[in-house]
Design a protein around this motif. Structure first.
Motif, PDB file in Angstrom:
ATOM      1  N   MET A   5      12.172  -1.873   4.741  1.00 17.80           N
ATOM      2  CA  MET A   5      10.826  -2.223   5.194  1.00 17.80           C
ATOM      3  C   MET A   5      10.836  -3.500   6.036  1.00 17.80           C
ATOM      4  O   MET A   5      10.164  -3.567   7.070  1.00 17.80           O
ATOM      5  N   ILE A   6      11.585  -4.499   5.602  1.00 14.40           N
ATOM      6  CA  ILE A   6      11.656  -5.754   6.366  1.00 14.40           C
ATOM      7  C   ILE A   6      12.198  -5.479   7.760  1.00 14.40           C
ATOM      8  O   ILE A   6      11.596  -5.853   8.767  1.00 14.40           O
ATOM      9  N   LEU A   7      13.338  -4.799   7.826  1.00 16.82           N
ATOM     10  CA  LEU A   7      13.947  -4.508   9.120  1.00 16.82           C
ATOM     11  C   LEU A   7      13.052  -3.598   9.968  1.00 16.82           C
ATOM     12  O   LEU A   7      12.906  -3.808  11.171  1.00 16.82           O
ATOM     13  N   GLY A   8      12.445  -2.607   9.330  1.00 17.51           N
ATOM     14  CA  GLY A   8      11.583  -1.675  10.056  1.00 17.51           C
ATOM     15  C   GLY A   8      10.371  -2.349  10.667  1.00 17.51           C
ATOM     16  O   GLY A   8      10.046  -2.120  11.837  1.00 17.51           O
ATOM     17  N   PHE A   9       9.697  -3.185   9.893  1.00 19.13           N
ATOM     18  CA  PHE A   9       8.527  -3.869  10.446  1.00 19.13           C
ATOM     19  C   PHE A   9       8.920  -4.888  11.506  1.00 19.13           C
ATOM     20  O   PHE A   9       8.221  -5.052  12.507  1.00 19.13           O
ATOM     21  N   ARG A  23       2.007  -6.189   5.304  1.00 20.16           N
ATOM     22  CA  ARG A  23       2.305  -4.847   5.808  1.00 20.16           C
ATOM     23  C   ARG A  23       3.117  -4.036   4.797  1.00 20.16           C
ATOM     24  O   ARG A  23       2.891  -2.840   4.630  1.00 20.16           O
ATOM     25  N   MET A  24       4.054  -4.704   4.141  1.00 18.88           N
ATOM     26  CA  MET A  24       4.850  -4.008   3.130  1.00 18.88           C
ATOM     27  C   MET A  24       3.964  -3.535   1.980  1.00 18.88           C
ATOM     28  O   MET A  24       4.110  -2.416   1.494  1.00 18.88           O
ATOM     29  N   THR A  25       3.058  -4.381   1.563  1.00 21.25           N
ATOM     30  CA  THR A  25       2.145  -4.022   0.477  1.00 21.25           C
ATOM     31  C   THR A  25       1.231  -2.878   0.893  1.00 21.25           C
ATOM     32  O   THR A  25       0.976  -1.965   0.114  1.00 21.25           O
ATOM     33  N   GLN A  26       0.759  -2.904   2.135  1.00 23.47           N
ATOM     34  CA  GLN A  26      -0.091  -1.812   2.613  1.00 23.47           C
ATOM     35  C   GLN A  26       0.668  -0.487   2.626  1.00 23.47           C
ATOM     36  O   GLN A  26       0.111   0.547   2.283  1.00 23.47           O
ATOM     37  N   LEU A  27       1.930  -0.523   3.025  1.00 29.12           N
ATOM     38  CA  LEU A  27       2.713   0.703   3.109  1.00 29.12           C
ATOM     39  C   LEU A  27       3.113   1.220   1.738  1.00 29.12           C
ATOM     40  O   LEU A  27       3.018   2.409   1.461  1.00 29.12           O
ATOM     41  N   HIS A  28       3.526   0.323   0.864  1.00 27.36           N
ATOM     42  CA  HIS A  28       4.124   0.765  -0.397  1.00 27.36           C
ATOM     43  C   HIS A  28       3.424   0.187  -1.622  1.00 27.36           C
ATOM     44  O   HIS A  28       3.774   0.519  -2.734  1.00 27.36           O
ATOM     45  N   GLY A  29       2.442  -0.661  -1.396  1.00 29.45           N
ATOM     46  CA  GLY A  29       1.806  -1.365  -2.496  1.00 29.45           C
ATOM     47  C   GLY A  29       1.024  -0.504  -3.454  1.00 29.45           C
ATOM     48  O   GLY A  29       0.747  -0.920  -4.571  1.00 29.45           O
ATOM     49  N   SER A  35       6.124  -9.477  -4.725  1.00 33.26           N
ATOM     50  CA  SER A  35       5.929 -10.908  -4.942  1.00 33.26           C
ATOM     51  C   SER A  35       6.780 -11.679  -3.946  1.00 33.26           C
ATOM     52  O   SER A  35       7.729 -11.148  -3.369  1.00 33.26           O
ATOM     53  N   ASP A  36       6.441 -12.947  -3.769  1.00 33.16           N
ATOM     54  CA  ASP A  36       7.259 -13.807  -2.916  1.00 33.16           C
ATOM     55  C   ASP A  36       8.681 -13.880  -3.454  1.00 33.16           C
ATOM     56  O   ASP A  36       9.634 -13.966  -2.680  1.00 33.16           O
ATOM     57  N   GLY A  37       8.825 -13.818  -4.769  1.00 36.61           N
ATOM     58  CA  GLY A  37      10.144 -13.875  -5.408  1.00 36.61           C
ATOM     59  C   GLY A  37      10.994 -12.642  -5.142  1.00 36.61           C
ATOM     60  O   GLY A  37      12.188 -12.654  -5.396  1.00 36.61           O
ATOM     61  N   THR A  38      10.377 -11.589  -4.636  1.00 37.03           N
ATOM     62  CA  THR A  38      11.119 -10.386  -4.261  1.00 37.03           C
ATOM     63  C   THR A  38      11.405 -10.383  -2.767  1.00 37.03           C
ATOM     64  O   THR A  38      12.527 -10.103  -2.338  1.00 37.03           O
ATOM     65  N   ILE A  39      10.403 -10.697  -1.976  1.00 35.68           N
ATOM     66  CA  ILE A  39      10.534 -10.589  -0.519  1.00 35.68           C
ATOM     67  C   ILE A  39      11.379 -11.714   0.075  1.00 35.68           C
ATOM     68  O   ILE A  39      12.280 -11.461   0.866  1.00 35.68           O
ATOM     69  N   TYR A  40      11.107 -12.956  -0.307  1.00 33.79           N
ATOM     70  CA  TYR A  40      11.788 -14.067   0.358  1.00 33.79           C
ATOM     71  C   TYR A  40      13.288 -14.131   0.077  1.00 33.79           C
ATOM     72  O   TYR A  40      14.057 -14.428   1.006  1.00 33.79           O
ATOM     73  N   PRO A  41      13.774 -13.815  -1.111  1.00 37.05           N
ATOM     74  CA  PRO A  41      15.234 -13.740  -1.276  1.00 37.05           C
ATOM     75  C   PRO A  41      15.854 -12.643  -0.391  1.00 37.05           C
ATOM     76  O   PRO A  41      16.945 -12.832   0.164  1.00 37.05           O
ATOM     77  N   ALA A  42      15.160 -11.513  -0.233  1.00 38.01           N
ATOM     78  CA  ALA A  42      15.667 -10.450   0.637  1.00 38.01           C
ATOM     79  C   ALA A  42      15.692 -10.925   2.095  1.00 38.01           C
ATOM     80  O   ALA A  42      16.666 -10.677   2.820  1.00 38.01           O
ATOM     81  N   ILE A  43      14.642 -11.617   2.515  1.00 40.81           N
ATOM     82  CA  ILE A  43      14.613 -12.175   3.870  1.00 40.81           C
ATOM     83  C   ILE A  43      15.757 -13.168   4.040  1.00 40.81           C
ATOM     84  O   ILE A  43      16.470 -13.138   5.054  1.00 40.81           O
TER      85      ILE A  43
END
Length: 180
Positions: A5-9, A23-29, A35-43
């Motif tokens: 999702m990160i790469l796609g968006f 956008r991620m939450t809208q698509l899959h939420g 959470s920030d604790g999930t997204i920001y480590p992946a980023i």
């Protein structure tokens, strides 16, 4: 799926982290919140690998604002994730919808078709949520109205998806051209 999702968006253009999360939450939420604790480590992992570039600039008030942008390595990684989608990425409906949301970023029609064919092959197999031993139960064989409802709605969704997949594959085959 988070990485995809990160790469796609980001393939659609640079984004600030909060906009990416929205956008991620809208698509899959509907099925899972982020959470920030999930997204920001992946980023951060994607930045460290060179797939994403972060540019820091002035933001509102005193805080700086980071803009995320996909790199050439990120595009290659996105395409590999899409091209190689298999297993749970094909069999799990929510995961497959994430793949499908970004499939147009895969430039080769034959590669897009291969992904759709894997999903079609999976959906063509008989399955149920409920079994009597090894025998998959059909809605008519289940007395519980709620379990029967699961099977009725799943069958309708499956039939619609099968029709759409066949239409996509037949259209491309008949026309010999791409439909991203």
């Amino acid at each position: 799926m988070i990485e995809l999702m990160i790469l796609g968006f980001l393939a659609e253009g640079p984004l600030h982290g909060y906009e990416l999360r929205r956008r991620m939450t809208q698509l899959h939420g509907h099925a899972r919140t982020f959470s920030d604790g999930t997204i920001y480590p992946a980023i951060n992992r994607l930045v460290a690998s060179g797939a994403v570039r972060r540019e820091i600039g002035p933001g509102n008030a005193a805080a700086n604002r980071g803009t995320l942008q996909l790199t050439g390595l990120g595009i290659q990684r996105l395409r590999r994730l899409l091209r190689d989608a298999d297993g749970h990425d094909i069999t799990d409906g929510s995961r497959f919808f994430i793949v499908l949301a970004f499939l147009s970023h895969l430039p080769e029609e034959a590669e897009r078709q291969a992904v759709l064919r894997r999903r079609l092959a999976f959906l063509d197999q008989p399955a149920s949520f409920f079994y009597d031993g090894a025998h998959p139960l059909r809605a008519a064989e289940i007395g519980d109205p709620y379990r029967r409802g699961i099977l009725i709605t799943a069958k309708a969704a499956r039939s619609t998806e099968l029709a759409w997949l066949r239409e996509q594959l037949d259209t491309v085959t008949a026309s010999g051209r791409s439909h991203p």
